[in-house]
Design a protein around this motif. Structure first.
Motif, PDB file in Angstrom:
ATOM      1  N   THR A  78       6.601  -1.576 -46.383  1.00 51.90           N
ATOM      2  CA  THR A  78       5.271  -1.403 -46.139  1.00 51.90           C
ATOM      3  C   THR A  78       4.944  -2.091 -44.769  1.00 51.90           C
TER       4      THR A  78
ATOM      5  N   THR B  76       4.667   7.471 -37.906  1.00 50.22           N
ATOM      6  CA  THR B  76       4.824   6.775 -39.187  1.00 50.22           C
ATOM      7  C   THR B  76       5.513   8.072 -40.120  1.00 50.22           C
ATOM      8  N   ILE B  77       4.959   9.183 -40.279  1.00 49.48           N
ATOM      9  CA  ILE B  77       5.556  10.188 -41.115  1.00 49.48           C
ATOM     10  C   ILE B  77       7.112  10.115 -40.827  1.00 49.48           C
TER      11      ILE B  77
ATOM     12  N   LYS C 145       9.046   7.999 -39.544  1.00 50.57           N
ATOM     13  CA  LYS C 145       9.753   6.881 -39.845  1.00 50.57           C
ATOM     14  C   LYS C 145      10.407   6.902 -41.480  1.00 50.57           C
TER      15      LYS C 145
ATOM     16  N   HIS D 154       0.638   3.007 -43.366  1.00 45.48           N
ATOM     17  CA  HIS D 154       0.291   3.489 -42.049  1.00 45.48           C
ATOM     18  C   HIS D 154      -1.273   2.963 -41.708  1.00 45.48           C
TER      19      HIS D 154
ATOM     20  N   ASP E 256      -3.103   9.450 -35.659  1.00 48.63           N
ATOM     21  CA  ASP E 256      -2.026   8.999 -35.116  1.00 48.63           C
ATOM     22  C   ASP E 256      -0.837   8.779 -36.161  1.00 48.63           C
ATOM     23  N   GLU E 257      -0.837   9.475 -37.216  1.00 46.09           N
ATOM     24  CA  GLU E 257       0.310   9.085 -38.159  1.00 46.09           C
ATOM     25  C   GLU E 257       1.605   9.608 -38.097  1.00 46.09           C
TER      26      GLU E 257
END
Length: 154
Positions: free
Chosen positions: A154, A131-132, A134, A121, A127-128
């Motif tokens: 990554t 990402t979490i 995904k 991330h 703003d994560e």
């Protein structure tokens, strides 16, 4: 691989223990870098980036909406030539100069991790959420995280 590690829990955006953990990592890592550079057979290297292991006891509680139940280990990898005695000396040196509150919580140990899903991330914790989502979708799509079923992202 060996790391300087500090454990804690709570929202990384607001938990005082998180901020205090981070106040230890870079002073120690740069002190170790200087110690290695001054040692016989000197080697220079770049200090590695901060990494984190993040989880919740009940993964249903692991969401960007409520990070208060998160647990974490924040860590910085150290090169092979950094040894326990050097870390102990660096801790004493940093304690004399900066006195970080969480310095007594730092441990130096090897990380032997089993199968895991990993994602990078970039940006603030606030703003994560995507990402979490995904990494959770990846785990759901690939089933259990058996060794033969593991992919790094990554």
């Amino acid at each position: 691989m060996s790391y300087l590690m500090v454990d804690g829990e709570g929202d990384p955006n607001t938990a005082r223990s998180y901020r205090e953990a981070l106040e230890c990592h870079y002073p120690l890592s740069y002190t170790l870098k200087v110690m290695v550079r001054k040692a016989p057979g000197a080697v220079d290297y770049g200090v590695m980036p901060l990494e984190g292991l993040l989880w919740a006891d009940d993964m249903e509680n692991f969401s960007a909406a409520d990070k208060s139940k998160w647990k974490w280990t924040m860590m910085i990898m150290q090169p092979d030539y950094v040894k326990t005695a050097m870390v102990e000396s660096a801790i004493e040196e940093v304690r004399k100069k900066k006195k970080p509150v969480a310095l007594s919580n730092v441990r130096f140990e090897a990380l032997s991790e089993g199968a895991a899903a990993q994602i990078m991330h970039v940006g603030p914790f606030s703003d994560e959420g995507p990402t979490i989502e995904k990494v959770h979708a990846f785990i759901d799509e690939h089933g259990s995280m058996r060794a033969e079923n593991t992919t790094k992202s990554t």
